[in-house]
Design a protein around this motif. Structure first.
Motif, PDB file in Angstrom:
ATOM      1  N   ARG A 177      20.249  52.497   1.068  1.00  0.00           N
ATOM      2  CA  ARG A 177      21.161  53.184   1.987  1.00  0.00           C
ATOM      3  C   ARG A 177      20.414  53.981   3.035  1.00  0.00           C
ATOM      4  NH1 ARG A 177      21.954  54.716  -3.124  1.00  0.00           N
ATOM      5  NH2 ARG A 177      23.800  53.413  -3.174  1.00  0.00           N
TER       6      ARG A 177
ATOM      7  N   PRO B 165      25.781  59.059   3.537  1.00  0.00           N
ATOM      8  CA  PRO B 165      25.030  57.859   3.204  1.00  0.00           C
ATOM      9  C   PRO B 165      25.775  56.626   3.691  1.00  0.00           C
ATOM     10  CG  PRO B 165      26.095  58.729   1.260  1.00  0.00           C
ATOM     11  CD  PRO B 165      26.377  59.696   2.369  1.00  0.00           C
TER      12      PRO B 165
ATOM     13  N   ASP C  42      25.833  52.516   3.237  1.00  0.00           N
ATOM     14  CA  ASP C  42      25.370  51.468   2.336  1.00  0.00           C
ATOM     15  C   ASP C  42      24.799  50.304   3.144  1.00  0.00           C
ATOM     16  OD1 ASP C  42      24.829  49.992   0.184  1.00  0.00           O
ATOM     17  OD2 ASP C  42      26.893  49.802  -0.544  1.00  0.00           O
TER      18      ASP C  42
END
Lengths: 332, 343
Positions: free
Chosen positions: A28, A287, A289
């Motif tokens: 990530r 974050p 992905d």
């Protein structure tokens, strides 16, 4: 080895494997996402019970419709956003809870918005401008932007000298005033002290004019005017305060005074984008992905290996053979 | 147990997994016909294994793009805890100190003291459900019963804001009772009333409250934040004073609670320290077995499908390394790799 590197199939396969390994190595990335901190304040005074909206084909009060819009807002806001809730009646916004994260506490927020009701009102008055100014102050203290949902109907009406003065700093708080209600005047439902509906307010049941402060300049022309005994004229004036529509010019003027934006509540969705357009962005690192992207890149490798390279080879072979046949024909 | 996909549209790429059945990943060779190589079982097996592995690699990669996950679910667990309905007085007097003055300097208002200790209390009770109701002239549903701690904490953070109006305890109690879900098993239910005064409960509402209390059977704790000099719960009427709810609302509210036939305790706190003691005592008392629901969050399975895809792809890479030039192997005779070309 060099022969392998020249082999397009080997390169495709190696690329696919490299992408799959990269997905584990860099799962990530951090991206900046803009959310908003919102203090949603809902006017729950009497005129907000006016049923001039419709939800699922049934008539809905302004409060019900605004609640629906708020629930959609909570669902639509991007993830690092926070929403707090306050209700407003009389001249005071009442903070139910401070802003909380919409994604972690979605169920709790949704339930809390669902229980908002005009019966929570502790006073019948509806002094919009005073309430708005205090809500601005409350938003400033909680460090959030303000979403103020009201129909703009002052009850009792503003006195002749006008609305109270805004003593905050214009534009210090960003946010949105959301005008609720239709443009056509509609009757306001009336309730008894146990909360049961008993009809609509009649023309003689609400004050149509404020008699606080100095009388308006035209009072001398009124019938029955007496400077000492009847400075506002002899009779109560009948107006249209028993009917309610969204007071848009007034709300626009309030928005101008406080530096907030103004929008009319027309449909239950779309509030999030309208709010994000005026709210101060609250950037935070979220974050992101990367694994699906790497997996997709690996798929490109596989597609190259099993489709593109074999098909390309078939085409070149066909062309070669066709060329060969034409050449042989020419020789003949 | 159920499964889901974050972006199901990615599954449209799945037919790509059929491509390995049509085409080979191995190089072309100058042999004009596969019939030139003799049939052998091992080669056929290897050829099919490579096809299946390739399909698997593509399928697993597609799944990784789609983002598979196992749905979150709720499981029931047993522990110590309760459903706690907090009922907070938000009348204007709560913003005064225990001495009945506006807080000045380092002084703490009754609401601030309550806020501080209630936040501690909520943090300590790991499995409880909390609902928050406020009341002044009218009852206000602040936060319906929830297990979201942050939401409950945010609601308690708001209680030392300026209060409003008067104390209408009857309607507040009715709303606090409505926090408990209707029906179901009678678990560990608690009403925690925090107020700095009492009021007369309308006789009509009294009857309704009695019925509700009998039905829901909560334990009731009354944390009475007594302003010094004000009437207390246990004060008897002075000689010549009428013993009516209007004259002694605290005493009569206490009598009303005692007459309900439920677990009831009153705590009279005359300062922040007493509030802390009372809350610690409630915390100690409410340790009954309690069935609570724990949510297992959704579990991401992308890594699992990536591992499958990476494994299958590595085997294919090994197969590619085992591949040899046909010209060299032709002399050495038919090796499995050579026959594999037949695939």
């Amino acid at each position: 080895m060099i022969a392998r590197l020249r082999d397009a199939r080997f390169l495709s396969l190696a690329f696919a494997l490299a992408m799959l390994v990269a997905a584990f190595a860099f799962p990530r990335a951090e991206v900046v996402r803009n959310g908003a901190d919102v203090l949603a304040t809902l006017d729950i005074t009497g005129s907000m019970n006016t049923r001039d909206y419709s939800l699922d084909g049934a008539p809905a009060s302004r409060i019900e419709f605004a609640k629906q819009a708020l629930r959609r807002l909570v669902a639509d806001l991007p993830c690092p956003s926070r929403v707090g809730l306050a209700i407003f009646t009389e001249r005071e916004p009442f903070l139910l809870f401070e802003p909380i994260d919409v994604c972690e506490n979605f169920a709790a927020l949704d339930a809390a918005i669902g229980t908002l009701d005009w019966r929570m009102a502790w006073e019948g008055d509806s002094r919009i401008s005073a309430g708005l100014f205090r809500a601005v102050e409350m938003a400033r203290r909680t460090g959030a932007d303000l979403l103020f949902i009201t129909d703009g109907q002052e009850a009792p009406p503003l006195p002749a000298y006008g609305a109270p003065v805004f003593d905050g700093q214009r534009g210090e708080i960003s946010g949105l005033i959301l005008g609720a209600g239709g443009y056509e005047p509609a009757p306001i439902p009336k309730f008894d002290d146990r909360g049961r509906e008993t009809g609509f307010f009649g023309v003689d049941e609400v004050p149509h004019e404020s008699r606080f402060g100095l009388p308006p300049p035209d009072a001398e022309q009124r019938e029955g005017y007496n400077p000492r005994n009847a400075p506002f004229g002899g009779e109560m004036r009948a107006g249209t305060e028993h009917l309610s529509s969204v007071r848009e010019p007034y709300l626009r003027q309030l928005a101008e005074t406080t530096g907030l934006g103004y929008a009319h509540l027309e449909k239950p969705d779309g509030l999030a984008s309208a709010l994000l357009a005026v709210a101060r962005p609250r950037p935070s690192l979220a974050p992101f992905d990367l694994r699906p992207a790497f997996a997709a890149a690996a798929l490109v490798g596989f597609a190259s290996l099993y489709l593109i390279v074999p098909l390309a080879e078939i085409f070149t072979r066909r062309r070669h053979s066709r060329l060969a046949t034409t050449r042989s024909r020419r020789i003949e | 147990m159920s499964f889901g996909l974050a972006s199901p549209l990615a599954l449209f790429l799945l037919p790509l997994a059929l491509a390995p059945l049509l085409f080979s990943p191995l190089r072309l060779s100058p042999i004009s016909s596969v019939s030139a190589a003799p049939q052998d079982a091992l080669s056929t097996l290897v050829a099919w294994a490579l096809r299946l592995l390739a399909s698997l690699a593509i399928g697993a990669s597609t799944l990784a793009v789609a983002g598979p996950f196992r749905e979150g679910r709720a499981i029931q667990r047993y522990g110590e805890g309760a459903e706690i309905s907090i009922l907070i007085d938000r009348s204007a007097s709560m913003n005064e100190t225990f001495a009945g003055r506006t807080p000045a300097g380092g002084e703490e208002s009754k609401a601030s003291a309550a806020k501080r200790f209630m936040t501690d209390f909520v943090d300590r009770r790991a499995h409880d459900l909390f609902g928050v109701t406020a009341f002044s002239t009218s009852p206000i549903m602040v936060m319906p019963m929830t297990n979201h701690r942050a939401a409950v904490r945010a609601a308690i953070q708001a209680i030392d804001r300026p209060g409003l109006g008067y104390t209408n305890i009857g309607r507040g109690l009715a709303m606090a009772l409505s926090q408990f879900p209707a029906g179901g098993e009678i678990e560990s239910r608690v009403i925690l009333l925090v107020s700095d005064g009492a009021a007369v409960i309308d006789p009509r509402i009294q009857d309704q409250l009695r019925a509700d209390f009998r039905k829901i059977r909560p334990n009731l704790y009354w944390l009475f934040l007594r302003t010094s000099g004000a009437k207390g719960i246990s004060d008897q009427p002075d000689a010549g004073e009428l013993d009516t709810p209007q004259a002694l609302p605290e005493r009569h509210l206490d009598l009303f609670f005692k007459s309900l036939g439920i677990g009831y305790r009153a705590f009279e706190a005359e300062g922040p320290a007493a509030v802390a003691d009372a809350i610690a005592e409630i915390d100690r008392l409410e340790r009954r077995p309690f069935r609570y629901v724990e949510r297992i969050p959704r579990k991401d399975l992308t890594d699992h499908s990536l591992i499958v895809a990476a494994f299958a792809t590595s085997v294919l890479v090994v197969a590619k390394f085992a591949e040899t030039r046909l010209k060299q192997t032709a002399r050495a005779g038919a090796s499995p790799q050579f026959a594999k070309r037949a695939a």
